[in-house]
Design an enzyme around this catalytic site. Structure first.
Site, mmCIF file in Angstrom:
data_model
loop_
_atom_site.group_PDB
_atom_site.id
_atom_site.type_symbol
_atom_site.label_atom_id
_atom_site.label_comp_id
_atom_site.label_asym_id
_atom_site.label_seq_id
_atom_site.Cartn_x
_atom_site.Cartn_y
_atom_site.Cartn_z
ATOM 1 N N HIS A 168 0.841 -1.191 0.000
ATOM 2 C CA HIS A 168 0.000 0.000 0.000
ATOM 3 C C HIS A 168 0.877 1.241 0.000
ATOM 4 O O HIS A 168 1.853 1.318 0.748
ATOM 5 C CB HIS A 168 -0.911 0.014 1.231
ATOM 6 N N SER A 169 0.557 2.191 -0.868
ATOM 7 C CA SER A 169 1.253 3.473 -0.929
ATOM 8 C C SER A 169 2.756 3.245 -1.142
ATOM 9 O O SER A 169 3.155 2.575 -2.081
ATOM 10 C CB SER A 169 0.954 4.272 0.342
ATOM 11 N N MET A 170 3.593 3.783 -0.267
ATOM 12 C CA MET A 170 5.041 3.643 -0.434
ATOM 13 C C MET A 170 5.499 2.211 -0.239
ATOM 14 O O MET A 170 6.624 1.863 -0.635
ATOM 15 C CB MET A 170 5.769 4.562 0.546
ATOM 16 N N SER A 197 0.067 3.343 -5.017
ATOM 17 C CA SER A 197 1.513 3.548 -4.869
ATOM 18 C C SER A 197 2.011 4.516 -5.933
ATOM 19 O O SER A 197 1.776 4.303 -7.121
ATOM 20 C CB SER A 197 2.260 2.216 -4.992
#
Length: 827
Positions: A168-170, A197
């Protein structure tokens, strides 16, 4: 002049607020269903080697479990398929509970005991989106976690050779960064699923470490693309609800022609069709179900591990995230279908359109369409069914037997799932080996549904309309009327290919008669990126569609398509208007990080004006005047743009490196514009720089006014409590006090963080200024009035210890001239 400045910055503030309102609220409501845990979630810590624990004391690895499953895996003797969840910026390892809980419920219905072991990594909720120095450390720890997870299965007869990563995300960026490590074995990871991301570039490039990290990841995946073709990557963006990571950044910067790299937006995912914000994309039930179903379909029943076949991985992801055809990838291998020899179940259709509703009682029903008489007059065959069950419902007849089909081939693999029904469009040029088409309308379960089919001419059902100009402000309208004699129409929106364009698309339908009709579906289809959006409307009705883009098109020839799945015997009027608030929202969505930069530039120029005023006249000028004077685009924008042009020239890059000049703090484009996975790098942000500069100056203008008003209000309460005596040295601090204060602030910075020390220092100086700020203005320097003496601001309380760089001077420069406290006269 002051009134004109107030009006100018007031108008700029209105534009900024309108853009913020559109950015933060100009999207659909959250329609995600919540995922719930059926039992108490547990996180079993996995003991890592002592060497790893010493190197990464703040990190951890956990196994997710619930109830009986958590008790069975207490000793970490596992037999499932390993899946590793990676949290993002400031994310918690406990966010894996949605994925893990749904996977446990799914495993209850699986045969042969297939299940997933969901692990999760604790990155100590670090703010890696703002500091890139932690990203490389997280990448090394992830490598150690993968090796530790695979060691847990060493006692199995066929231990897993790789793991699936869900980031998730970074966390998704860290997953792709694994392959940059020199000692990492690429065979340890065969599937990466990322959620919101930012793969193309960081949301905010705040330090060089972040840019260096992104450059290293991009170079690895571009220079060694052939070696990484077996690694399947799926990137899912949240849509317009996610204003933290815009979906354009979630595209994959990979070379063109790699079918194992797939990027899309959640609004285009079948059975999801909604936008998610940056956090709900983790727990959104519709998206979690698609992810878990894909993971289970990727498990090989024989080895009970993830398949290594790239073709199957691509087919499974295409099934669950792109089209969702009627047949599963496992069934698509054998397209031949045996047809029942029941003459009363067959009907031949000689009309141009079929509309059939199944009865309540179950029956076997097939419709036969002859191809020989339709090949020359028509180009396509369109069919839709409100039965969303996966089945072989459209077939190509190879050999007929009287009025029925004896041998057929399944053609349902091209089915596409829409919110109210499934649709199949067949090109007649691809059906040369078939004599008839067979449409199944059998409802053996007794569930009613509707089937509608027709022959189509693509050229007759395609219309074009030019979108209004960006600066038409909604006064110009592009209109087209569709007289629906068919079930599908396409409207080409010409010259709509830039992200700064935004429109309000209105579709009004009117029909003859009151017959029951299937709902209409309006699909805004973007050819160069899977960011399609769907709108379902009853017939007749009036609907409004937001026409905006997440990524720019490859060129002026690219157009967005508006597909209208219509009802017969109806008229559809399509109107397109430019939406100025949405345009402002798009500008802020793509260029918003530049506004704080221009705010800081305006404040620095204002501080320069204040210092010049102090040197010239001995006192600070009015803040409104210096901010107005600090709005100097020719001194800021023109040198920056010229420097950008010079740094972009390849001949001058070597010269700048020899001179030791810092590189440009942006990621250079790797692939040509318009290629999937690479955003279009254009000059339009530089053209918008004057507008962004004005918006940043408006923030500085009204922020300084608000700060000055706040100080005066606080002074009303602090003045009775603290009224310092004033003399020529009353505002200075003794050397002993300055030393003690410096030691305390340094200790706070060392034990906690430097920001806390700076904030405490600012509060101290703010407190020392506020008590007298509500009093009358001072008299000139050295003038006596009775027994009162007014001394200059810089001598009394704004420069403690004579330090020109203190926060007291900064507050004085930002607030402007402040009145002084009267004190006793000196002899």
């Amino acid at each position: 002049m002051k009134a004109a400045a107030v009006a100018f910055y007031g108008a700029a503030l209105v534009l900024l607020l309108a853009a913020l309102k559109e950015l933060l609220t100009g999207f659909e409501e959250n329609r995600c269903s919540m995922t719930y845990m059926f039992e108490q979630p547990e996180y079993r810590r996995v003991v890592l080697p002592r060497r790893v624990s010493r190197l990464f004391p703040a990190y951890g690895l956990y196994l997710y479990g619930e109830g009986v499953y958590a008790q069975e895996t207490r000793n970490l003797k596992l037999s499932g398929t390993p899946v590793l969840f990676l949290p993002g910026n400031a994310g918690s390892y406990k966010q894996a509970r949605s994925l893990g809980s749904v996977a446990l419920r799914k495993a209850e219905n699986m045969e042969a005991g297939l299940h997933l072991n969901v692990f999760t990594v604790d990155f100590n909720e670090e703010l890696v989106a703002f500091y890139g120095g932690s990203l490389l450390r997280q990448t090394h720890f992830l490598h150690e976690c993968i090796k530790a997870v695979l060691r847990l299965y060493k006692n199995l007869k066929v231990p897993p050779r790789n793991v699936a990563l869900v980031g998730h995300s970074m966390g998704g960026v860290v997953a792709r960064a694994l392959f940059t490590l020199p000692r990492f074995n690429p065979r340890l990871v065969s599937l990466i699923v990322t959620q919101a991301s930012p793969h193309v570039a960081p949301v905010l490039a705040l330090d060089p470490y972040l840019l260096e990290f992104y450059v290293a990841v991009r170079q690895k995946w571009s220079t060694q693309a052939q070696k990484l073709r077996n690694v399947t990557v799926l990137s899912v963006g949240g849509g317009y609800r996610d204003y933290q990571v815009r979906s354009g950044l979630t595209s994959l910067p990979c070379p063109p022609g790699d079918p194992n790299k797939l990027a899309l937006v959640a609004t285009a995912v079948p059975r999801t069709w909604l936008s998610t914000d940056h956090l709900s994309i983790v727990w959104c039930k519709e998206l979690v179900l698609a992810t878990v179903r894909a993971l289970f379909d990727l498990v090989d029943p024989e080895t009970r591990q993830l398949t290594d076949d790239p073709e199957r991985k691509r087919a499974v992801l295409n099934h669950h995230f792109v089209r969702h055809p009627a047949r599963t990838p496992q069934d698509a291998a054998d397209p031949s279908v045996s047809m029942p020899d029941v003459p009363e179940a067959w009907s031949e259709v000689n009309t141009l359109r079929l509309s059939y509703r199944t009865p309540k009682e179950g029956q076997l029903k097939y419709f036969l369409f002859a191809l020989s008489s339709r090949r020359r007059a028509y180009s396509h065959f369109y069919c839709r069914s409100s039965s969303l069950e996966s089945s072989s419902w459209v077939l190509g007849c190879v050999r007929t037997a009287g009025s029925s089909c004896a041998s057929a081939v399944d053609l349902s693999s091209g089915t596409e799932l829409l919110p109210p029904y499934k649709v199949l469009v067949l090109s007649l040029s691809d059906l040369s080996s078939f004599t008839h088409l067979v449409v199944s309308a059998s409802n053996l379960s007794g569930k009613q549904f509707t089937v509608e089919c027709e022959w189509q001419r693509e050229a007759a059902q395609t219309l074009s309309v030019s979108v209004p100009h960006l600066l038409s402000f909604g006064f110009s309208v592009g209109e087209v009327t569709v007289n629906s004699s068919g079930l599908l129409h396409q409207v080409q929106l010409l010259h709509f290919h830039q992200v700064y364009q935004a429109f309000r698309i209105s579709v009004v339908s009117s029909c003859r008669g009151n017959a029951d009709r299937l709902p209409s579906v309006y699909r805004l289809r973007v050819p160069w990126f899977r960011e399609d959006s769907f709108t379902t409307a009853s017939v007749p009705s009036a609907s409004e569609i937001s026409g905006m883009l997440h990524t720019s098109g490859p060129g002026n020839a690219s157009t967005v398509l508006l597909q209208l799945h219509t009802a017969p015997n109806c008229q559809y009027k399509v109107s397109i208007r430019t939406s100025f608030p949405k345009v402002l929202g798009q500008v802020l969505r793509f260029c918003g990080p530049m506004v704080p930069v221009y705010t800081a530039v305006t404040l620095l120029l204002a501080c320069r004006g204040q210092l010049c005023s102090i040197l010239r006249s001995g006192g600070a000028a009015d803040m409104m005047q210096v901010v107005s004077a600090g709005l100097q685009p020719h001194q800021v924008l023109l040198p920056v743009y010229l420097l950008h042009v010079l740094l972009s020239c390849s001949c001058l890059q070597d010269v700048s490196s020899v001179l030791g000049l810092p590189p440009e703090d942006t990621l250079p484009p790797t692939f040509p514009d318009g290629v999937e996975g690479a955003e279009s790098h254009e000059e339009w942000p530089h053209l918008l720089s004057p507008l962004l500069y004005v918006l940043g100056a408006a923030v500085a203008f009204w922020g300084s006014a608000l700060l000055r008003l706040l100080i005066r209000l606080v002074s009303l309460f602090l003045a009775p409590l603290h009224r310092p005596s004033v003399s020529r040295t009353s505002g200075t601090l003794s050397l002993q006090t300055q030393f003690l204060l410096g030691v305390c602030l340094y200790a706070a910075a060392w034990m906690f963080c430097g920001a806390l020390a700076i904030f405490t220092s600012c509060l101290l100086h703010l407190y020392r200024q506020t008590p007298a700020s509500h009093l009358p203005p001072p008299s000139p320097i050295g003038c006596h009035h009775g027994n009162l003496l007014f001394t200059p601001p810089l001598q009394t309380r704004l420069l403690p210890g004579g330090s020109a760089g203190s926060p007291g001077l900064l507050l004085h420069l930002l607030i402007g001239p402040a009145p002084l406290v009267p004190g006793p006269a000196e002899p």
